[in-house]
Design a protein around this motif. Structure first.
Motif, mmCIF file in Angstrom:
data_model
loop_
_atom_site.group_PDB
_atom_site.id
_atom_site.type_symbol
_atom_site.label_atom_id
_atom_site.label_comp_id
_atom_site.label_asym_id
_atom_site.label_seq_id
_atom_site.Cartn_x
_atom_site.Cartn_y
_atom_site.Cartn_z
ATOM 1 N N LEU A 89 0.828 -1.205 0.000
ATOM 2 C CA LEU A 89 0.000 0.000 0.000
ATOM 3 C C LEU A 89 0.866 1.260 0.000
ATOM 4 C CD1 LEU A 89 -2.855 -1.009 2.486
ATOM 5 C CD2 LEU A 89 -3.027 -0.693 0.005
ATOM 6 N N LEU A 90 1.950 1.242 0.789
ATOM 7 C CA LEU A 90 2.858 2.390 0.798
ATOM 8 C C LEU A 90 3.477 2.611 -0.580
ATOM 9 C CD1 LEU A 90 4.726 1.917 4.206
ATOM 10 C CD2 LEU A 90 3.124 3.743 3.611
ATOM 11 N N GLN A 91 3.850 1.522 -1.224
ATOM 12 C CA GLN A 91 4.482 1.620 -2.549
ATOM 13 C C GLN A 91 3.486 2.128 -3.578
ATOM 14 O OE1 GLN A 91 6.217 -2.048 -3.886
ATOM 15 N NE2 GLN A 91 7.550 -1.026 -5.368
ATOM 16 N N LEU A 92 2.257 1.624 -3.523
ATOM 17 C CA LEU A 92 1.233 2.087 -4.466
ATOM 18 C C LEU A 92 0.904 3.560 -4.238
ATOM 19 C CD1 LEU A 92 -1.202 -0.968 -4.589
ATOM 20 C CD2 LEU A 92 0.295 -0.140 -6.423
ATOM 21 N N ALA A 93 0.866 3.966 -2.959
ATOM 22 C CA ALA A 93 0.593 5.375 -2.660
ATOM 23 C C ALA A 93 1.705 6.261 -3.196
ATOM 24 C CB ALA A 93 0.435 5.559 -1.152
ATOM 25 N N ALA A 94 2.950 5.815 -3.034
ATOM 26 C CA ALA A 94 4.084 6.590 -3.547
ATOM 27 C C ALA A 94 4.043 6.668 -5.068
ATOM 28 C CB ALA A 94 5.399 5.961 -3.084
#
Length: 259
Positions: A89-94
């Motif tokens: 989720l953090l990677q997709l948000a970034a």
């Protein structure tokens, strides 16, 4: 208990899988950016290549490194799944934020502006002026830059106001209230274009580059006398647009400051 070497082997394996998936997603994002938002030469003129590479490099490296740090087969399965889900989720948000940044900076129009072409980016356009554009031009394109021109001033007052705004950083070509179709400026474009032979005379060391640009851009051989050039301005770079002086069709771009 897993041995230390076995634990690191599992971590490297999981991180490698994550890296492969990240590269796949990065490839799809690159297709969107370079095939749609920043087609050549705008990826060079507008800095799309460097901006995208910065965003995607951070994103691709971040996810696999976090997986390498947290992956542990000794953890309860639910806890491991939660860790990996949070990382994803953090990677997709970034990635979403990065693509939004690239989209906001994307070129939307190539505008003929009195005596030059200007690449206009989405972030350059004052949103409060969009409602004053012709109805068909009130939405900034998402499928790559289109060609427009700047209309003639309606009065001396308008000329003064727009000139003062340009001094403050709002270029004429970025003002929706001045936009008109590219075809409406054909007489002005023809009058402004100079023979490509003159460009070669000014930059004799770049003559081969100019010829190659013309050759690469057209499947038919064009008479040299029908090709002209007009300077092009962007954020911090200056190029030259080569056009067919009979039709004002844009033929090619060359990285030469011809102002």
């Amino acid at each position: 208990m897993l041995s230390r070497s076995s634990s690191w082997g599992h971590r490297l394996y999981a991180s490698g899988i994550h890296l492969g998936l990240s590269l796949l997603v990065a490839g799809l994002a690159a297709l969107l950016v370079f095939a749609v938002w920043y087609p050549y030469p705008y990826r060079e003129i507008s800095g799309g290549r460097s901006l995208f590479l910065l965003v995607i490099t951070v994103d691709v490296i971040m996810g696999p490194l976090l997986t390498l740090a947290v992956f542990n087969r000794s953890k309860p399965l639910n806890e491991l799944r939660l860790d990996l889900a949070v990382i994803g989720l953090l990677q997709l948000a970034a990635l979403a934020y990065g693509l939004w940044t690239v989209a906001v900076a994307r070129p939307v129009h190539l505008v003929f502006e009195i005596d030059r072409f200007r690449v206009v980016h989405a972030i350059d356009v004052p949103p409060e002026l969009l409602d004053r554009a012709p109805a068909e031009l009130r939405h900034l394109p998402l499928a790559g830059p289109t060609q427009l021109s700047v209309r003639e001033f309606k009065s001396a007052q308008e000329s003064f106001e727009t000139t003062m705004a340009a001094i403050q950083g709002v270029a004429l070509g970025a003002r929706p209230d001045l936009w008109q179709s590219y075809e409406q400026a054909k007489p002005q474009i023809k009058a402004r274009a100079r023979p490509v032979s003159e460009l070669k005379s000014r930059f004799p060391g770049r003559a081969a580059e100019i010829d190659q640009a013309l050759k690469s851009a057209s499947s038919t051989v064009r008479a040299t006398t029908s090709v002209g050039y007009v300077p092009l301005a962007s954020r911090s770079t200056f190029w030259t647009v080569l056009i067919d002086t009979n039709t004002t069709e844009v033929i090619a771009f060359v990285p030469i400051d011809s102002f």
